[in-house]
Write a protein that holds these residues in place. Structure first.
Motif, PDB file in Angstrom:
ATOM      1  N   LEU A 171     -16.572 -81.181  32.669  1.00 40.64           N
ATOM      2  CA  LEU A 171     -16.327 -80.945  31.241  1.00 40.64           C
ATOM      3  C   LEU A 171     -16.053 -79.464  31.029  1.00 40.64           C
ATOM      4  N   HIS A 172     -14.917 -79.160  30.434  1.00 44.66           N
ATOM      5  CA  HIS A 172     -14.545 -77.767  30.182  1.00 44.66           C
ATOM      6  C   HIS A 172     -14.188 -77.588  28.711  1.00 44.66           C
ATOM      7  N   PHE A 173     -14.471 -76.412  28.196  1.00 43.49           N
ATOM      8  CA  PHE A 173     -14.174 -76.104  26.796  1.00 43.49           C
ATOM      9  C   PHE A 173     -13.269 -74.885  26.711  1.00 43.49           C
ATOM     10  N   SER A 174     -12.414 -74.928  25.718  1.00 45.32           N
ATOM     11  CA  SER A 174     -11.647 -73.740  25.348  1.00 45.32           C
ATOM     12  C   SER A 174     -11.704 -73.639  23.834  1.00 45.32           C
ATOM     13  N   TYR A 175     -11.732 -72.428  23.312  1.00 48.28           N
ATOM     14  CA  TYR A 175     -11.933 -72.222  21.871  1.00 48.28           C
ATOM     15  C   TYR A 175     -11.519 -70.792  21.509  1.00 48.28           C
ATOM     16  N   PRO A 176     -11.272 -70.538  20.235  1.00 47.57           N
ATOM     17  CA  PRO A 176     -10.961 -69.159  19.832  1.00 47.57           C
ATOM     18  C   PRO A 176     -12.180 -68.259  20.046  1.00 47.57           C
ATOM     19  N   PHE A 177     -11.952 -67.030  20.409  1.00 44.60           N
ATOM     20  CA  PHE A 177     -13.048 -66.067  20.552  1.00 44.60           C
ATOM     21  C   PHE A 177     -12.530 -64.692  20.168  1.00 44.60           C
ATOM     22  N   PHE A 178     -13.426 -63.731  20.124  1.00 45.31           N
ATOM     23  CA  PHE A 178     -13.096 -62.384  19.675  1.00 45.31           C
ATOM     24  C   PHE A 178     -13.194 -61.469  20.899  1.00 45.31           C
ATOM     25  N   ALA A 179     -12.078 -61.344  21.597  1.00 44.80           N
ATOM     26  CA  ALA A 179     -12.074 -60.657  22.894  1.00 44.80           C
ATOM     27  C   ALA A 179     -12.338 -59.161  22.748  1.00 44.80           C
ATOM     28  N   LYS A 180     -13.196 -58.660  23.620  1.00 50.87           N
ATOM     29  CA  LYS A 180     -13.421 -57.218  23.698  1.00 50.87           C
ATOM     30  C   LYS A 180     -12.535 -56.593  24.784  1.00 50.87           C
ATOM     31  N   HIS A 181     -12.221 -57.426  25.775  1.00 47.38           N
ATOM     32  CA  HIS A 181     -11.384 -56.952  26.888  1.00 47.38           C
ATOM     33  C   HIS A 181     -10.259 -57.958  27.115  1.00 47.38           C
ATOM     34  N   LYS A 182      -9.164 -57.495  27.660  1.00 42.61           N
ATOM     35  CA  LYS A 182      -8.002 -58.371  27.807  1.00 42.61           C
ATOM     36  C   LYS A 182      -8.230 -59.504  28.794  1.00 42.61           C
ATOM     37  N   ASP A 183      -9.237 -59.342  29.687  1.00 39.75           N
ATOM     38  CA  ASP A 183      -9.509 -60.397  30.664  1.00 39.75           C
ATOM     39  C   ASP A 183     -10.660 -61.309  30.231  1.00 39.75           C
ATOM     40  N   ASP A 184     -11.140 -61.184  28.987  1.00 43.10           N
ATOM     41  CA  ASP A 184     -12.150 -62.102  28.469  1.00 43.10           C
ATOM     42  C   ASP A 184     -11.564 -63.505  28.350  1.00 43.10           C
ATOM     43  N   THR A 185     -12.362 -64.510  28.687  1.00 45.99           N
ATOM     44  CA  THR A 185     -11.958 -65.903  28.530  1.00 45.99           C
ATOM     45  C   THR A 185     -13.091 -66.659  27.844  1.00 45.99           C
ATOM     46  N   ALA A 186     -12.873 -67.956  27.608  1.00 47.85           N
ATOM     47  CA  ALA A 186     -13.907 -68.771  26.971  1.00 47.85           C
ATOM     48  C   ALA A 186     -15.199 -68.770  27.790  1.00 47.85           C
ATOM     49  N   LEU A 187     -15.086 -68.673  29.113  1.00 50.68           N
ATOM     50  CA  LEU A 187     -16.280 -68.654  29.958  1.00 50.68           C
ATOM     51  C   LEU A 187     -17.168 -67.451  29.668  1.00 50.68           C
ATOM     52  N   THR A 188     -16.583 -66.370  29.174  1.00 55.92           N
ATOM     53  CA  THR A 188     -17.363 -65.188  28.820  1.00 55.92           C
ATOM     54  C   THR A 188     -18.384 -65.516  27.735  1.00 55.92           C
ATOM     55  N   PHE A 189     -18.053 -66.485  26.898  1.00 54.07           N
ATOM     56  CA  PHE A 189     -18.892 -66.794  25.737  1.00 54.07           C
ATOM     57  C   PHE A 189     -19.473 -68.208  25.803  1.00 54.07           C
ATOM     58  N   ILE A 190     -19.548 -68.790  27.011  1.00 56.47           N
ATOM     59  CA  ILE A 190     -19.947 -70.187  27.130  1.00 56.47           C
ATOM     60  C   ILE A 190     -21.390 -70.422  26.687  1.00 56.47           C
ATOM     61  N   GLU A 191     -22.287 -69.483  26.922  1.00 61.52           N
ATOM     62  CA  GLU A 191     -23.685 -69.675  26.500  1.00 61.52           C
ATOM     63  C   GLU A 191     -23.788 -69.715  24.978  1.00 61.52           C
ATOM     64  N   GLN A 192     -23.055 -68.816  24.314  1.00 55.96           N
ATOM     65  CA  GLN A 192     -23.049 -68.835  22.847  1.00 55.96           C
ATOM     66  C   GLN A 192     -22.440 -70.135  22.332  1.00 55.96           C
ATOM     67  N   TRP A 193     -21.403 -70.620  23.025  1.00 55.95           N
ATOM     68  CA  TRP A 193     -20.764 -71.870  22.614  1.00 55.95           C
ATOM     69  C   TRP A 193     -21.739 -73.042  22.718  1.00 55.95           C
TER      70      TRP A 193
END
Length: 381
Positions: A78-100
């Motif tokens: 199971l994988h998720f993708s969603y809008p996020f507020f990137a701080k760095h150009k290489d940020d992805t949804a996985l960067t914020f998966i715990e918050q999600w």
């Protein structure tokens, strides 16, 4: 997430279950529904049902190893993708998966504002960037680990800009048993190249009875409180759940009292009442005005002889019937227009004392002096 835990949407649930039973699972599906309709929750429940090791007639079992992992949103397929507020150009949804995971677990009916609250958004714009598109392609290039299907749930594809075209090939020619479940609110804002490659599943707004039942059964609200919130939410369960967190007030009592003061032209009482409204806080002020708009619209239905369409608790219905007897359509439309303008200005942090005093004076003009703006938008009764 099981289907039984999602409010209403019985027909959609059955359609999704039948697609699995009849082996008609499309590899790319678009769950299109307004905010608060439960479209995201339905997508997750559908994914869980597809992966369940002991499917029941009308739901996933909720007990197998797959379901337990889904309940924690930690299934390897199971994988998720969603809008996020990137701080760095290489940020992805996985960067914020715990918050999600925290956000969805707290409320499967979250919206972008609620999601923003879980992130350090500052003044950044939400988007799904090119790094995330490349990450999606990478994740979905492998075969499923445990389940029959590898599933990506992409929430709010409206935030895919032209970078989303990078996904076209993998959406059109995915690996075997790979599913894309897109969850959107606005079809017009989705890239046409992506839209044309998906099977559309339209999800309607929830009805009054479904929201009321949800609030009573799972949020321990009284019949009266659930009825008022369901009425105010206008089919949006997200809004209804947000209202539960606010200070409990009887908007009906407050609103009718305000109209009575204005009808009697009681200046001193109106000034005191405006002072009370100004201390309610912005969200309560918005809900108060939304209640007033909805209540006056119900009065319009009564005046028009469409009482069967009115959904008001008995005590409020009695008040509405009395008001409908002394008001007309043009007066009601003028009041609604003023309340809508006030709601607009409250959202933009207008001074509440000045705003509500000004609206009060206009209501006096409509109710006491019987003067309402003339124009095509007002129809004399």
């Amino acid at each position: 997430m099981q289907f039984k835990r999602i409010a209403g949407q019985a027909a959609i649930k059955q359609r999704l279950i039948n697609s699995v039973k009849e082996n008609r699972v499309s590899h790319a599906q678009l769950f299109l529904g307004p905010e608060g309709s439960g479209s995201l929750a339905l997508a997750v429940a559908y994914a869980q049902y597809l992966s369940c090791l002991d499917k029941q007639a009308d739901d996933s079992c909720g007990e197998c190893s797959s379901c337990r992992k889904y309940q924690k949103l930690m299934h390897p397929d199971l994988h998720f993708s969603y809008p996020f507020f990137a701080k760095h150009k290489d940020d992805t949804a996985l960067t914020f998966i715990e918050q999600w995971r925290d956000a969805f677990t707290a409320s499967p009916y979250l919206n972008l504002d609620v999601w923003r609250g879980y992130l350090d958004a500052e003044n950044k714009q939400a988007n799904i960037n090119i790094a995330e598109c490349h990450q999606i392609i990478k994740k979905l290039s492998f075969k499923p680990f445990e389940s029959d299907y590898k599933i990506l749930i992409l929430w709010l594809p409206e935030f895919l800009d032209k970078e989303g075209n990078a996904l076209l090939k993998i959406i059109e020619e995915p690996q075997p048993n790979t599913l894309f479940l897109l969850v959107a609110q606005n079809q017009d804002q989705i890239l046409n190249t992506i839209l044309s490659r998906t099977q559309l599943i339209k999800i309607p707004a929830l009805n009054y009875d479904d929201i009321k039942a949800e609030l009573i059964t799972h949020h321990h609200q009284t019949e009266h409180a659930a009825a008022e919130i369901a009425y105010l939410s206008n089919g949006n369960l997200t809004d209804a759940l947000i209202m539960l967190q606010q200070e409990n007030k009887s908007y009906h009592t407050l609103f009718v009292q305000w109209l009575r003061f204005c009808f009697a032209n009681k200046g001193i009482e109106i000034v005191g009442f405006v002072d009370q409204l100004s201390k309610m806080g912005r969200e309560n002020q918005k809900n108060f005005l939304r209640y007033g708009i909805s209540f006056i619209r119900e009065c319009c239905l009564l005046i028009a002889g469409a009482g069967e369409l009115v959904h008001l608790p008995s005590a409020e219905l009695e008040t509405a019937q009395k008001m409908a007897a002394i008001m007309n359509i043009s007066m009601n439309q003028a009041i609604i227009a003023e309340l809508e303008k006030a709601h607009y200005h409250v959202e933009r942090n207008a001074n509440p004392k000045i705003l509500f005093l000004d609206v009060s004076l206009r209501l006096i003009s409509f109710l006491k002096l019987k003067s309402s703006p003339q124009g095509n938008q007002y129809i004399e009764n």
